[in-house]
Scaffold this motif. Structure first.
Motif, PDB file in Angstrom:
ATOM      1  N   VAL A  95      56.902 -14.665   2.874  1.00 12.39           N
ATOM      2  CA  VAL A  95      56.117 -15.893   2.780  1.00 12.39           C
ATOM      3  C   VAL A  95      55.564 -16.168   4.175  1.00 12.39           C
ATOM      4  CG1 VAL A  95      56.201 -18.382   2.404  1.00 12.39           C
ATOM      5  CG2 VAL A  95      57.412 -16.852   0.846  1.00 12.39           C
ATOM      6  N   ASN A  96      54.264 -16.375   4.250  1.00 15.34           N
ATOM      7  CA  ASN A  96      53.584 -16.555   5.524  1.00 15.34           C
ATOM      8  C   ASN A  96      53.571 -18.036   5.921  1.00 15.34           C
ATOM      9  OD1 ASN A  96      51.865 -16.239   7.770  1.00 15.34           O
ATOM     10  ND2 ASN A  96      50.046 -16.496   6.478  1.00 15.34           N
ATOM     11  N   TRP A  97      54.084 -18.333   7.110  1.00 15.73           N
ATOM     12  CA  TRP A  97      54.097 -19.717   7.573  1.00 15.73           C
ATOM     13  C   TRP A  97      52.692 -20.291   7.672  1.00 15.73           C
ATOM     14  CZ3 TRP A  97      58.568 -22.210   7.602  1.00 15.73           C
ATOM     15  CH2 TRP A  97      59.759 -21.482   7.773  1.00 15.73           C
ATOM     16  N   ASN A  98      51.724 -19.469   8.026  1.00 15.37           N
ATOM     17  CA  ASN A  98      50.350 -19.948   8.182  1.00 15.37           C
ATOM     18  C   ASN A  98      49.667 -20.267   6.859  1.00 15.37           C
ATOM     19  OD1 ASN A  98      49.709 -20.332  10.888  1.00 15.37           O
ATOM     20  ND2 ASN A  98      49.294 -18.169  11.247  1.00 15.37           N
ATOM     21  N   ASN A  99      50.330 -19.978   5.742  1.00 15.73           N
ATOM     22  CA  ASN A  99      49.745 -20.380   4.456  1.00 15.73           C
ATOM     23  C   ASN A  99      49.528 -21.883   4.389  1.00 15.73           C
ATOM     24  OD1 ASN A  99      49.661 -17.774   3.558  1.00 15.73           O
ATOM     25  ND2 ASN A  99      51.309 -17.970   2.058  1.00 15.73           N
ATOM     26  N   LEU A 100      50.310 -22.643   5.143  1.00 14.12           N
ATOM     27  CA  LEU A 100      50.145 -24.094   5.159  1.00 14.12           C
ATOM     28  C   LEU A 100      48.801 -24.511   5.741  1.00 14.12           C
ATOM     29  CD1 LEU A 100      53.614 -25.549   6.250  1.00 14.12           C
ATOM     30  CD2 LEU A 100      52.416 -25.979   4.106  1.00 14.12           C
ATOM     31  N   ALA A 101      48.199 -23.656   6.554  1.00 13.65           N
ATOM     32  CA  ALA A 101      46.933 -23.993   7.196  1.00 13.65           C
ATOM     33  C   ALA A 101      45.727 -23.551   6.378  1.00 13.65           C
ATOM     34  CB  ALA A 101      46.863 -23.364   8.589  1.00 13.65           C
ATOM     35  N   ALA A 102      45.959 -22.852   5.262  1.00 14.13           N
ATOM     36  CA  ALA A 102      44.868 -22.320   4.452  1.00 14.13           C
ATOM     37  C   ALA A 102      44.587 -23.239   3.272  1.00 14.13           C
ATOM     38  CB  ALA A 102      45.214 -20.917   3.957  1.00 14.13           C
ATOM     39  N   SER A 103      43.341 -23.217   2.823  1.00  8.86           N
ATOM     40  CA  SER A 103      43.001 -23.993   1.632  1.00  8.86           C
ATOM     41  C   SER A 103      43.760 -23.440   0.452  1.00  8.86           C
ATOM     42  CB  SER A 103      41.495 -23.934   1.373  1.00  8.86           C
ATOM     43  OG  SER A 103      41.074 -22.588   1.198  1.00  8.86           O
ATOM     44  N   ASN A 104      44.224 -24.310  -0.415  1.00  5.98           N
ATOM     45  CA  ASN A 104      45.131 -23.902  -1.479  1.00  5.98           C
ATOM     46  C   ASN A 104      44.503 -24.107  -2.859  1.00  5.98           C
ATOM     47  OD1 ASN A 104      48.103 -23.155  -2.045  1.00  5.98           O
ATOM     48  ND2 ASN A 104      47.695 -24.831  -3.446  1.00  5.98           N
ATOM     49  N   ARG A 105      44.531 -23.045  -3.667  1.00  5.64           N
ATOM     50  CA  ARG A 105      44.032 -23.149  -5.051  1.00  5.64           C
ATOM     51  C   ARG A 105      45.034 -22.511  -6.013  1.00  5.64           C
ATOM     52  NH1 ARG A 105      39.537 -21.617  -2.119  1.00  5.64           N
ATOM     53  NH2 ARG A 105      39.770 -19.447  -2.746  1.00  5.64           N
ATOM     54  N   THR A 106      46.296 -22.652  -5.699  1.00  6.97           N
ATOM     55  CA  THR A 106      47.332 -22.021  -6.507  1.00  6.97           C
ATOM     56  C   THR A 106      48.077 -23.053  -7.327  1.00  6.97           C
ATOM     57  OG1 THR A 106      48.903 -22.210  -4.693  1.00  6.97           O
ATOM     58  CG2 THR A 106      47.628 -20.190  -4.811  1.00  6.97           C
ATOM     59  N   ALA A 107      48.813 -22.572  -8.327  1.00  4.45           N
ATOM     60  CA  ALA A 107      49.576 -23.475  -9.190  1.00  4.45           C
ATOM     61  C   ALA A 107      50.650 -24.205  -8.389  1.00  4.45           C
ATOM     62  CB  ALA A 107      50.198 -22.687 -10.337  1.00  4.45           C
ATOM     63  N   ARG A 108      51.351 -23.477  -7.527  1.00  2.32           N
ATOM     64  CA  ARG A 108      52.326 -24.087  -6.614  1.00  2.32           C
ATOM     65  C   ARG A 108      51.777 -23.952  -5.210  1.00  2.32           C
ATOM     66  NH1 ARG A 108      57.733 -22.395  -6.070  1.00  2.32           N
ATOM     67  NH2 ARG A 108      58.331 -24.590  -5.938  1.00  2.32           N
ATOM     68  N   ASP A 109      51.651 -25.078  -4.500  1.00  5.96           N
ATOM     69  CA  ASP A 109      51.051 -24.993  -3.175  1.00  5.96           C
ATOM     70  C   ASP A 109      52.049 -24.443  -2.166  1.00  5.96           C
ATOM     71  OD1 ASP A 109      52.742 -27.083  -2.451  1.00  5.96           O
ATOM     72  OD2 ASP A 109      51.198 -28.608  -2.723  1.00  5.96           O
ATOM     73  N   ALA A 110      51.522 -24.111  -0.982  1.00  2.00           N
ATOM     74  CA  ALA A 110      52.337 -23.471   0.053  1.00  2.00           C
ATOM     75  C   ALA A 110      53.495 -24.357   0.475  1.00  2.00           C
ATOM     76  CB  ALA A 110      51.461 -23.127   1.252  1.00  2.00           C
ATOM     77  N   ARG A 111      53.308 -25.661   0.453  1.00  2.00           N
ATOM     78  CA  ARG A 111      54.379 -26.571   0.862  1.00  2.00           C
ATOM     79  C   ARG A 111      55.564 -26.470  -0.091  1.00  2.00           C
ATOM     80  NH1 ARG A 111      56.581 -31.516   0.078  1.00  2.00           N
ATOM     81  NH2 ARG A 111      57.213 -32.654   1.974  1.00  2.00           N
ATOM     82  N   ASP A 112      55.302 -26.486  -1.403  1.00  2.00           N
ATOM     83  CA  ASP A 112      56.394 -26.395  -2.377  1.00  2.00           C
ATOM     84  C   ASP A 112      57.126 -25.066  -2.260  1.00  2.00           C
ATOM     85  OD1 ASP A 112      55.812 -28.905  -3.346  1.00  2.00           O
ATOM     86  OD2 ASP A 112      54.575 -28.175  -5.003  1.00  2.00           O
ATOM     87  N   ILE A 113      56.371 -23.990  -2.044  1.00  4.66           N
ATOM     88  CA  ILE A 113      56.990 -22.671  -1.927  1.00  4.66           C
ATOM     89  C   ILE A 113      57.909 -22.616  -0.708  1.00  4.66           C
ATOM     90  CG2 ILE A 113      56.513 -20.238  -1.449  1.00  4.66           C
ATOM     91  CD1 ILE A 113      54.003 -20.535  -3.203  1.00  4.66           C
ATOM     92  N   LEU A 114      57.425 -23.112   0.425  1.00 11.19           N
ATOM     93  CA  LEU A 114      58.245 -23.099   1.632  1.00 11.19           C
ATOM     94  C   LEU A 114      59.483 -23.981   1.482  1.00 11.19           C
ATOM     95  CD1 LEU A 114      55.647 -23.102   4.543  1.00 11.19           C
ATOM     96  CD2 LEU A 114      57.446 -21.410   4.148  1.00 11.19           C
ATOM     97  N   LEU A 115      59.330 -25.128   0.849  1.00  7.14           N
ATOM     98  CA  LEU A 115      60.482 -26.009   0.634  1.00  7.14           C
ATOM     99  C   LEU A 115      61.562 -25.311  -0.181  1.00  7.14           C
ATOM    100  CD1 LEU A 115      58.958 -29.546  -0.060  1.00  7.14           C
ATOM    101  CD2 LEU A 115      60.543 -28.915   1.771  1.00  7.14           C
ATOM    102  N   ASP A 116      61.165 -24.700  -1.305  1.00 13.19           N
ATOM    103  CA  ASP A 116      62.154 -24.030  -2.149  1.00 13.19           C
ATOM    104  C   ASP A 116      62.775 -22.842  -1.435  1.00 13.19           C
ATOM    105  OD1 ASP A 116      62.018 -25.770  -4.247  1.00 13.19           O
ATOM    106  OD2 ASP A 116      60.703 -24.540  -5.484  1.00 13.19           O
ATOM    107  N   LEU A 117      61.964 -22.085  -0.696  1.00 11.28           N
ATOM    108  CA  LEU A 117      62.491 -20.922   0.011  1.00 11.28           C
ATOM    109  C   LEU A 117      63.497 -21.347   1.070  1.00 11.28           C
ATOM    110  CD1 LEU A 117      62.537 -17.915   0.687  1.00 11.28           C
ATOM    111  CD2 LEU A 117      60.577 -18.307   2.186  1.00 11.28           C
ATOM    112  N   MET A 118      63.168 -22.360   1.849  1.00  9.19           N
ATOM    113  CA  MET A 118      64.065 -22.802   2.915  1.00  9.19           C
ATOM    114  C   MET A 118      65.359 -23.381   2.338  1.00  9.19           C
ATOM    115  SD  MET A 118      61.190 -24.383   5.519  1.00  9.19           S
ATOM    116  CE  MET A 118      62.289 -24.691   6.913  1.00  9.19           C
ATOM    117  N   MET A 119      65.265 -24.081   1.231  1.00 10.73           N
ATOM    118  CA  MET A 119      66.478 -24.588   0.587  1.00 10.73           C
ATOM    119  C   MET A 119      67.313 -23.434   0.053  1.00 10.73           C
ATOM    120  SD  MET A 119      65.158 -28.028  -1.382  1.00 10.73           S
ATOM    121  CE  MET A 119      66.815 -28.311  -2.036  1.00 10.73           C
TER     122      MET A 119
END
Length: 324
Positions: free
Chosen positions: A105-129
Motif C-alpha cells: 500500500v503506497n503512502w502517497n495514495n493519500l495525495a492522489a485523486s480518488n475514484r475507488t470504492a474504498r478510498d486510500a484513507r479507509d485502506i490505510l486505517l484498516d491496514l494500520m489497525m
C-alpha cells in the motif's frame, strides 16, 4: 689544534649521522605516505567499479522487466520477479531484484485523486489497525493534511509552527521516507519489523513489509496487485471482516494467477464492491534494488520506475546510489 680538529670532526660526524637519520625517516615517511595513497587510490577505484557494477545489475534487471511478454498480468512467478545473482570474473558479485509496487500500500495514495470504492484513507486505517496500530486515525489524518493541497485540517501549517522544530507541510506527494517521519505521529518505531508468532492473529500484520512510499505525484492511487500482494495488504484493502475471502484468494492464486478481476469478483461477489478500483492483476510501478560487492566493500542502487502498460517501456522516476 689537535683537540679542536677532533672536536670539529666529531661535530661533523654527529651532523652527518643526524642527516642520515633524518633522511632515513623522511624516506620511510614518504614510503608510508605513498603506500597509503596507493591503498586509497585502489579503494577509490574499487568503489567506482562497484558503483558501475551495481548500476549495470539494476539496468539488466530493468531490461528483463521491460521484456515481459504479458503486460496484462503480473505475478511473482515471472522472470522479472526472480532475484538475479552473478559472480563476475573480476571478483565482483552482484545481486538485483525487481519488486512490484502493487505488493504494497503506497503512502502517497493519500495525495492522489480518488475514484475507488474504498478510498486510500479507509485502506490505510484498516491496514494500520491490522498491523497493531490502534491510534491510526490520528496519524492518517495528519498525513492527509501533510500531503493534500489545501490548508484545511487539524494538522496544517499552524500546527507544525508550534513544535520544537517549526516547519510547514509541503502540501504535495512525498519524495522520500525521511519526509514521512516528519509527519505528526510517525516515528521509526512504527516501521520496525514485527515477529509473526500466530499467522491467524487478527492484529499481527507487519506495517514495515506492507507499505511503501512511491516517490512523486500520482494521477490516481496505485492499485494493489492481487497476484503479488501479501495477506496483510489484502486485509487492509478488503477490510478487516473479509479474512475468509482473503484466505481463499491467496489459495487460488497459488494454483494459477488471476488473469482478470472478473474471475475473482465472480468467485467473491461479496468483496467485489469493496475492491472495485483498488486492485488489479497487473502493475505499472516497480522498485529495483541492486548491490555489488568485493573485498569487503559494497555499493547499492535503489530506483523507482514506471512501466508503460502498452509498450513495456520503462521510465525512471528516482535513482539513488549509496553504500548501504
Amino acid at each position: 689544534m689537535i683537540r679542536r680538529s677532533a672536536a670539529r670532526s666529531g661535530m661533523a660526524l654527529i651532523l652527518a649521522l643526524a642527516a642520515i637519520a633524518l633522511g632515513g625517516g623522511l624516506a620511510l615517511y614518504l614510503q608510508a605516505r605513498a603506500a597509503t595513497l596507493a591503498r586509497t587510490e585502489r579503494s577509490e577505484l574499487l568503489r567506482e567499479r562497484l558503483r558501475i557494477a551495481a548500476a549495470e545489475a539494476a539496468r539488466e534487471a530493468l531490461w528483463v522487466l521491460a521484456a515481459d511478454e504479458d503486460l496484462a498480468v503480473d505475478h511473482l512467478g515471472e522472470d522479472w520477479a526472480r532475484p538475479r545473482e552473478t559472480n563476475r570474473a573480476d571478483g565482483v558479485s552482484t545481486w538485483a531484484v525487481v519488486e512490484d509496487a502493487g505488493r504494497f500500500v503506497n503512502w502517497n495514495n493519500l495525495a492522489a485523486s480518488n475514484r475507488t470504492a474504498r478510498d486510500a484513507r479507509d485502506i490505510l486505517l484498516d491496514l494500520m489497525m491490522f498491523c497493531g496500530d490502534f491510534d491510526a486515525a490520528g496519524r492518517v489524518d495528519a498525513l492527509q493534511d501533510y500531503v493534500d493541497a489545501d490548508e484545511e485540517g487539524t494538522y496544517e501549517a499552524d500546527f507544525y509552527r508550534t513544535g520544537a522544530a517549526p516547519q510547514a507541510p509541503p502540501n504535495r506527494a512525498l519524495w522520500a521516507p525521511s519526509e514521512l517521519l516528519r509527519v505528526h505521529g510517525f516515528t521509526a518505531e512504527l516501521f520496525r519489523p514485527r515477529p509473526r508468532t500466530d499467522p491467524d492473529d487478527p492484529t499481527g500484520g507487519d506495517l514495515s513489509a506492507a507499505t511503501v512510499l512511491v516517490p512523486g505525484p500520482l494521477a490516481e492511487p496505485i492499485p494493489v496487485n492481487v497476484n503479488t500482494a501479501g495477506r496483510d495488504v489484502l486485509m487492509g484493502v478488503s477490510g478487516l471482516r473479509q479474512e475468509d475471502a482473503v484466505r481463499q484468494i491467496l489459495a487460488l492464486r497459488q494454483v494459477q494467477p488471476f488473469e482478470s478481476l472478473a474471475t475473482m469478483f465472480t468467485a467473491y461477489p461479496e468483496v467485489a464492491a469493496l475492491l472495485e478500483g483498488s486492485v488489479g492483476v497487473a502493475s505499472s510501478c516497480f522498485r529495483v534494488r541492486a548491490r555489488a560487492a568485493a573485498d569487503g566493500q559494497h555499493r547499492t542502487v535503489m530506483a523507482w520506475v514506471e512501466r508503460d502498460p502498452r509498450t513495456g517501456d520503462v521510465r525512471i522516476l528516482q535513482w539513488l546510489e549509496g553504500e548501504g
